[in-house]
Design an enzyme around this catalytic site. Structure first.
Site, PDB file in Angstrom:
ATOM      1  N   PRO A  99      21.250  65.651  47.430  1.00 39.76           N
ATOM      2  CG  PRO A  99      19.754  64.220  48.524  1.00 39.76           C
ATOM      3  CD  PRO A  99      20.935  64.225  47.592  1.00 39.76           C
ATOM      4  CB  THR A 100      19.538  69.917  51.457  1.00 40.37           C
ATOM      5  OG1 THR A 100      19.737  70.812  50.352  1.00 40.37           O
ATOM      6  CG2 THR A 100      19.937  70.616  52.749  1.00 40.37           C
ATOM      7  CD  GLU A 168      25.910  69.582  32.158  1.00 38.89           C
ATOM      8  OE1 GLU A 168      26.755  68.786  31.717  1.00 38.89           O
ATOM      9  OE2 GLU A 168      25.636  70.646  31.565  1.00 38.89           O
ATOM     10  CG  LEU A 228      29.080  74.503  45.271  1.00 37.12           C
ATOM     11  CD1 LEU A 228      29.645  74.338  46.673  1.00 37.12           C
ATOM     12  CD2 LEU A 228      27.673  73.914  45.207  1.00 37.12           C
ATOM     13  CD  GLN A 274      10.612  88.515  33.652  1.00 40.03           C
ATOM     14  OE1 GLN A 274      11.145  89.217  32.793  1.00 40.03           O
ATOM     15  NE2 GLN A 274       9.344  88.648  33.979  1.00 40.03           N
ATOM     16  CB  ALA A 275      11.046  91.046  39.136  1.00 38.99           C
ATOM     17  N   GLY A 278       9.573  84.298  42.680  1.00 42.00           N
ATOM     18  CA  GLY A 278      10.713  83.707  43.396  1.00 42.00           C
ATOM     19  C   GLY A 278      11.329  82.618  42.530  1.00 42.00           C
ATOM     20  CB  CYS A 283      20.333  73.530  41.050  1.00 45.86           C
ATOM     21  SG  CYS A 283      20.347  72.013  40.091  1.00 45.86           S
ATOM     22  CE  LYS A 346      14.056  77.103  33.179  1.00 50.11           C
ATOM     23  NZ  LYS A 346      15.503  76.927  32.840  1.00 50.11           N
TER      24      LYS A 346
HETATM   25  N1  LIG Z   1      18.693  69.047  37.449  1.00 53.71           N
HETATM   26  C1  LIG Z   1      19.533  69.895  36.901  1.00 53.71           C
HETATM   27  O1  LIG Z   1      19.145  70.711  36.092  1.00 53.71           O
HETATM   28  C2  LIG Z   1      20.993  69.864  37.251  1.00 53.71           C
HETATM   29  C3  LIG Z   1      21.885  70.635  36.495  1.00 53.71           C
HETATM   30  C4  LIG Z   1      23.241  70.614  36.819  1.00 53.71           C
HETATM   31  C5  LIG Z   1      23.693  69.825  37.860  1.00 53.71           C
HETATM   32  N2  LIG Z   1      22.812  69.086  38.584  1.00 53.71           N
HETATM   33  C6  LIG Z   1      23.352  68.216  39.625  1.00 53.71           C
HETATM   34  O2  LIG Z   1      23.447  66.892  39.070  1.00 53.71           O
HETATM   35  C7  LIG Z   1      23.144  65.907  40.061  1.00 53.71           C
HETATM   36  C8  LIG Z   1      21.985  65.052  39.594  1.00 53.71           C
HETATM   37  O3  LIG Z   1      20.839  65.864  39.487  1.00 53.71           O
HETATM   38  P1  LIG Z   1      19.509  65.339  38.789  1.00 53.71           P
HETATM   39  O4  LIG Z   1      18.586  66.492  38.729  1.00 53.71           O
HETATM   40  O5  LIG Z   1      19.846  64.601  37.539  1.00 53.71           O
HETATM   41  O6  LIG Z   1      19.010  64.278  39.895  1.00 53.71           O
HETATM   42  P2  LIG Z   1      17.861  63.196  39.731  1.00 53.71           P
HETATM   43  O7  LIG Z   1      17.315  62.962  41.073  1.00 53.71           O
HETATM   44  O8  LIG Z   1      16.950  63.576  38.608  1.00 53.71           O
HETATM   45  O9  LIG Z   1      18.637  61.870  39.241  1.00 53.71           O
HETATM   46  C9  LIG Z   1      19.556  61.186  40.020  1.00 53.71           C
HETATM   47  C10 LIG Z   1      19.422  59.703  39.714  1.00 53.71           C
HETATM   48  O10 LIG Z   1      20.473  59.010  40.386  1.00 53.71           O
HETATM   49  C11 LIG Z   1      19.967  57.734  40.786  1.00 53.71           C
HETATM   50  N3  LIG Z   1      20.826  57.188  41.830  1.00 53.71           N
HETATM   51  C12 LIG Z   1      21.092  57.704  43.052  1.00 53.71           C
HETATM   52  N4  LIG Z   1      21.972  56.928  43.703  1.00 53.71           N
HETATM   53  C13 LIG Z   1      22.253  55.896  42.881  1.00 53.71           C
HETATM   54  C14 LIG Z   1      23.109  54.764  42.999  1.00 53.71           C
HETATM   55  N5  LIG Z   1      23.857  54.577  44.089  1.00 53.71           N
HETATM   56  N6  LIG Z   1      23.151  53.889  41.985  1.00 53.71           N
HETATM   57  C15 LIG Z   1      22.396  54.090  40.882  1.00 53.71           C
HETATM   58  N7  LIG Z   1      21.596  55.142  40.694  1.00 53.71           N
HETATM   59  C16 LIG Z   1      21.522  56.036  41.693  1.00 53.71           C
HETATM   60  C17 LIG Z   1      18.557  58.032  41.247  1.00 53.71           C
HETATM   61  O11 LIG Z   1      17.763  56.854  41.234  1.00 53.71           O
HETATM   62  C18 LIG Z   1      18.111  59.071  40.216  1.00 53.71           C
HETATM   63  O12 LIG Z   1      17.418  58.500  39.125  1.00 53.71           O
HETATM   64  C19 LIG Z   1      22.893  66.687  41.345  1.00 53.71           C
HETATM   65  O13 LIG Z   1      24.096  66.764  42.060  1.00 53.71           O
HETATM   66  C20 LIG Z   1      22.487  68.058  40.846  1.00 53.71           C
HETATM   67  O14 LIG Z   1      22.785  69.070  41.778  1.00 53.71           O
HETATM   68  C21 LIG Z   1      21.483  69.074  38.295  1.00 53.71           C
HETATM   69  O1  LIG Z   2      15.449  86.123  35.440  1.00 53.97           O
HETATM   70  C1  LIG Z   2      15.074  85.060  35.964  1.00 53.97           C
HETATM   71  C2  LIG Z   2      15.628  83.807  35.633  1.00 53.97           C
HETATM   72  C3  LIG Z   2      15.161  82.668  36.293  1.00 53.97           C
HETATM   73  N1  LIG Z   2      14.189  82.761  37.222  1.00 53.97           N
HETATM   74  C4  LIG Z   2      13.755  81.553  37.949  1.00 53.97           C
HETATM   75  O2  LIG Z   2      14.905  80.945  38.526  1.00 53.97           O
HETATM   76  C5  LIG Z   2      14.727  79.544  38.630  1.00 53.97           C
HETATM   77  C6  LIG Z   2      15.909  78.799  38.034  1.00 53.97           C
HETATM   78  O3  LIG Z   2      15.935  78.995  36.644  1.00 53.97           O
HETATM   79  P1  LIG Z   2      17.118  78.451  35.718  1.00 53.97           P
HETATM   80  O4  LIG Z   2      18.409  78.820  36.298  1.00 53.97           O
HETATM   81  O5  LIG Z   2      16.840  78.886  34.339  1.00 53.97           O
HETATM   82  O6  LIG Z   2      16.864  76.862  35.767  1.00 53.97           O
HETATM   83  P2  LIG Z   2      17.640  75.648  36.457  1.00 53.97           P
HETATM   84  O7  LIG Z   2      17.297  74.434  35.682  1.00 53.97           O
HETATM   85  O8  LIG Z   2      17.378  75.640  37.921  1.00 53.97           O
HETATM   86  O9  LIG Z   2      19.195  75.915  36.193  1.00 53.97           O
HETATM   87  C7  LIG Z   2      20.078  76.422  37.189  1.00 53.97           C
HETATM   88  O10 LIG Z   2      20.537  75.379  38.023  1.00 53.97           O
HETATM   89  C8  LIG Z   2      21.218  74.323  37.301  1.00 53.97           C
HETATM   90  C9  LIG Z   2      21.511  73.231  38.303  1.00 53.97           C
HETATM   91  O11 LIG Z   2      22.686  73.433  39.006  1.00 53.97           O
HETATM   92  C10 LIG Z   2      22.439  74.892  36.637  1.00 53.97           C
HETATM   93  O12 LIG Z   2      23.137  73.859  35.943  1.00 53.97           O
HETATM   94  C11 LIG Z   2      22.034  75.994  35.685  1.00 53.97           C
HETATM   95  O13 LIG Z   2      23.199  76.571  35.085  1.00 53.97           O
HETATM   96  C12 LIG Z   2      21.262  77.054  36.461  1.00 53.97           C
HETATM   97  O14 LIG Z   2      20.777  78.054  35.574  1.00 53.97           O
HETATM   98  C13 LIG Z   2      13.399  79.248  37.958  1.00 53.97           C
HETATM   99  O15 LIG Z   2      12.391  79.133  38.938  1.00 53.97           O
HETATM  100  C14 LIG Z   2      13.173  80.458  37.075  1.00 53.97           C
HETATM  101  O16 LIG Z   2      11.810  80.680  36.791  1.00 53.97           O
HETATM  102  C15 LIG Z   2      13.636  84.001  37.566  1.00 53.97           C
HETATM  103  O17 LIG Z   2      12.769  84.082  38.422  1.00 53.97           O
HETATM  104  N2  LIG Z   2      14.095  85.113  36.916  1.00 53.97           N
END
Ligand SMILES: NC(=O)c1ccc[n+]([C@@H]2O[C@H](COP(=O)([O-])OP(=O)(O)OC[C@H]3O[C@@H](n4cnc5c(N)ncnc54)[C@H](O)[C@@H]3O)[C@@H](O)[C@H]2O)c1
Ligand SMILES: O=c1ccn([C@@H]2O[C@H](COP(=O)(O)OP(=O)(O)O[C@H]3O[C@H](CO)[C@@H](O)[C@H](O)[C@H]3O)[C@@H](O)[C@H]2O)c(=O)[nH]1
Length: 480
Positions: A99-100, A168, A228, A274-275, A278, A283, A346
Site C-alpha cells: 500500500p501507499t 501481475e 508501474l 470509456q469516460a 473516474g 492499483c 468496477k
Molecule cells: N488487486 C489486483 O487486481 C492486483 C493486480 C495486479 C497486481 N496487484 C499487486 O499485487 C499485490 C497484492 O495485491 P492484492 O490486491 O492481492 O492485495 P490483498 O490485500 O488482497 O492481499 C494481500 C494479502 O497478503 C497478506 N499478507 C500481508 N503481509 C503478509 C505476511 N507478512 N505474511 C503473510 N501474509 C501477508 C494479507 O493478509 C492479505 O491477505 C499488490 O502489490 C498489488 O499492487 C494487485
Molecule cells: O475505459 C475505462 C476503463 C476502466 N475504467 C475504470 O478504471 C478503473 C480500473 O479498471 P481496470 O483497469 O479494468 O481494473 P483493475 O482491476 O484496477 O486493473 C488494473 O490494475 C491492476 C492492478 O495493478 C492491473 O494488473 C491491471 O492490468 C489494470 O487494468 C475502474 O474503476 C474502471 O471502472 C474507466 O473508467 N474507463
C-alpha cells in the site's frame, strides 16, 4: 503446451505468500494448469484462509469458484501454517499488499514495502535450502535489490536465493481470463548463469499454458518498472478521455462519439476510452503515486508533475460529477433521498478499494442527502466501513433490491457499470420516485433517450444535459 515430465521438473512445489486478489486467483490458475505442481497459498489472515477453504470465497471473481473447487485439496492448498510451506517450496511467490505509506518518509506517495520485507526475513529465517523467490507484488523499481539484501544478510549457511520480478497484470472482474490468456508474462532476473536458470525454471511453470512468445524475459529493473508504467498508461488514457468529457459538456460535443472517433485510429485503438465518474481500484492511484515519488526522488520533477496530473484529473472528474448532481437538483440536496446504484470500483467485483462511489457518496452525505445504496456484490458491512458509518441510522440505508433502493428517492446515481443495471425496469423505478426524478449516469451505460421518454431528467458524463435544464444549470458555460 510442452512442459517437461515430472522427473525433469525444476519446480515441484510452489508456495505463495498472500491469499488476496492476486495470490488466490493466480495460484488457482497455476494449480489448474500445472497438475504436476503442488501449490500452497499462505496468509497470516486466518479469516481469509478459512474463507478460501469454505464454500464462500473471500473474493468474488467470475469463474473462480469452480476452479478452486476443482483443485482445492488435490494440488491447491490454503493455509496459515507458513513455515512448512515455505521450507518445502522450490519457488516462493510474494503476493502481499504494497500500500501507499501513510506516515513517515514518502507519506501519501511511496509504496510501503514492510510486508514484502517481512516475507523476505521469514524466508531467510526458516528456509534451509536454496530457492527461487518471485516478486509478484507491484513494487518500486529496484525493490528486488532490497529483497536480495535482506535475504543475504539473514540467510542460513549454504543457502542461496535467486530473486525474480514477475509482475501481475490481471484486472479484477476478468482475472480468470486474464490469467488463462495473458497478453504477456514478464520475467525479470539477474544476468548471470544462476539468474538465467531461475528465469528458465519460472518460464517452465508458465509454459504449461502460456505460449513461449508471450513469456518475455528481461532485466529485473525493466520488469519492475514495466508494471508501474503499464498502470500509469492505462489510467492516463481514462484521465485523458475524462478531460475531454469536460470539454464535451461545455461545448455540446458528445464524449461517446469523440471516443469512438479516436478509438478507430488503429494507432490508438478503442480500449480504455470509456469516460466515467473516474477510475478507482487498489492499483492505479497507488502505483502512479509510487511512480511520482520515484521520479521526484530521482530529481525528475517534470516527469513527476506529468504523472501527478493523471491523478489530479481523476480527482477533478469525481468532484465535477458530485457537484453536478447538486447543481442539477436546484443547488440543494439537503434531506433529499438519493439512490446510488453500484458501489464496487468496477463491475464483476465486490472490491471497493478507491471506488469513485465512495467519493460521490461522501460528497452527497456532506451536502445533507440521505443515501439508499445498492450493489449486487459489495457486502453491507463494507459499504458502512467505507463511509465511516457505524450503522444505517445516519443517512445511509443499504438495500438488497434495486427497486427498494429507488423507491421514494429524488434521483438515481449510477456509480458502477454493472451489466444488469441496463436491464432494470426504469418505468417501475420512475413510478415509485419523487418528481422531478433524476438519473445521473456516471458510467454511461443506460439508454438515455428511453429514460427521457419515461420522464426522467437525465445527466451523464461528457454530454450536455437536456435543453430544458441548460439555462438554469450551466449558465455561461453553455454560451461557448
Ligand atoms: N488487486 C489486483 O487486481 C492486483 C493486480 C495486479 C497486481 N496487484 C499487486 O499485487 C499485490 C497484492 O495485491 P492484492 O490486491 O492481492 O492485495 P490483498 O490485500 O488482497 O492481499 C494481500 C494479502 O497478503 C497478506 N499478507 C500481508 N503481509 C503478509 C505476511 N507478512 N505474511 C503473510 N501474509 C501477508 C494479507 O493478509 C492479505 O491477505 C499488490 O502489490 C498489488 O499492487 C494487485
Ligand atoms: O475505459 C475505462 C476503463 C476502466 N475504467 C475504470 O478504471 C478503473 C480500473 O479498471 P481496470 O483497469 O479494468 O481494473 P483493475 O482491476 O484496477 O486493473 C488494473 O490494475 C491492476 C492492478 O495493478 C492491473 O494488473 C491491471 O492490468 C489494470 O487494468 C475502474 O474503476 C474502471 O471502472 C474507466 O473508467 N474507463
Amino acid at each position: 503446451m510442452a512442459a517437461k515430465t515430472t522427473a525433469e521438473a525444476p519446480i515441484r512445489k510452489i508456495c505463495c505468500i498472500g491469499a488476496g486478489y492476486v495470490g488466490g486467483p493466480t495460484c488457482s490458475i497455476l494449480a489448474l494448469k500445472c497438475p504436476d505442481i503442488q501449490v500452497t497459498v499462505v496468509d497470516r489472515n486466518e479469516l481469509r484462509i478459512n474463507q478460501w477453504n469454505s464454500e464462500k470465497l473471500p473474493i468474488f471473481e467470475p469463474g473462480l469458484e469452480e476452479i478452486v473447487k476443482q483443485c482445492r485439496g488435490t494440488n491447491l492448498f490454503f493455509s496459515t501454517d507458513m513455515v512448512p510451506a515455505l521450507k518445502e517450496a522450490d519457488l516462493i511467490f510474494i503476493s502481499v499488499n504494497t500500500p501507499t505509506k501513510t506516515f513517515g518518509l514518502g507519506k501519501g506517495r511511496a509504496a510501503d514495502l514492510k510486508f514484502v520485507e517481512s516475507c523476505a526475513r521469514l524466508i531467510a529465517e526458516v528456509c534451509d535450502r536454496s530457492k527461487i523467490i518471485v516478486e509478484k507484488s507491484t513494487v518500486p523499481v529496484r525493490s528486488a535489490a532490497s529483497i536480495v539484501n535482506v535475504l543475504k544478510a539473514n540467510t542460513k549457511p549454504g543457502v542461496s536465493y535467486q530473486v525474480l520480478s514477475n509482475p501481475e497484470f490481471l484486472a479484477e472482474g476478468t482475472a480468470v481470463n486474464d490469467l488463462t490468456n495473458p497478453d504477456r508474462v514478464l520475467i525479470g532476473g539477474e544476468e548471470s548463469d544462476e539468474g538465467r536458470k531461475a528465469i528458465d525454471a519460472l518460464s517452465w511453470v508458465y509454459h504449461h499454458w502460456v505460449p513461449a512468445e508471450k513469456i518475455i524475459k528481461m532485466n529485473t529493473w525493466s520488469s519492475e518498472l514495466s508494471k508501474l508504467a503499464a498502470n500509469a498508461f492505462l489510467a492516463q488514457r481514462i484521465s485523458s478521455i475524462n478531460a475531454i468529457s469536460a470539454v464535451c459538456e461545455a461545448t455540446g460535443a458528445d464524449v461517446s462519439e469523440v471516443a469512438k472517433a479516436i478509438g478507430l485510429d488503429s494507432r490508438l485503438g478503442p480500449k480504455f476510452l470509456q469516460a466515467s465518474v473516474g477510475w478507482g481500484g487498489s492499483c492505479f492511484q497507488k502505483d502512479i503515486l509510487n511512480l511520482v515519488y520515484i521520479s521526484e526522488s530521482l530529481n525528475l520533477t517534470s516527469v513527476a508533475a506529468y504523472w501527478q496530473q493523471v491523478i489530479d484529473m481523476n480527482e477533478y472528474q469525481k468532484t465535477r460529477f458530485g457537484q453536478r448532481i447538486v447543481q442539477a437538483m436546484f443547488n440543494t440536496i439537503t434531506d433529499k433521498h438519493i439512490a446510488i446504484l453500484g458501489f464496487a470500483f468496477k463491475k464483476n467485483t465486490g472490491d471497493t478499494r478507491e471506488s469513485p462511489a465512495i467519493y460521490v457518496a461522501k460528497h452527497l452525505l456532506e451536502e445533507g442527502a440521505c443515501l439508499h445504496i445498492f450493489d449486487p456484490k459489495v457486502e453491507r458491512v463494507q459499504i458502512l466501513l467505507d463511509l465511516d458509518q457505524s450503522d444505517e441510522k445516519t443517512g445511509v440505508a443499504i438495500h438488497e433490491d434495486p427497486y427498494e433502493a429507488a423507491k421514494g428517492t429524488h434521483a438515481l446515481v449510477i456509480c458502477t457499470e454493472w451489466d444488469q443495471f441496463s436491464t432494470y425496469d426504469y418505468q417501475r423505478m420512475y413510478d415509485s420516485m419523487l418528481k422531478p426524478a433524476f438519473v445521473f449516469d456516471g458510467r454511461k451505460i443506460l439508454n438515455h433517450s428511453a429514460l427521457s421518454e419515461i420522464g426522467f431528467h437525465v445527466e451523464t458524463i461528457g454530454k450536455r444535459p437536456g435543453e430544458s435544464f441548460q439555462a438554469q444549470n450551466w449558465g455561461g458555460a453553455n454560451n461557448v
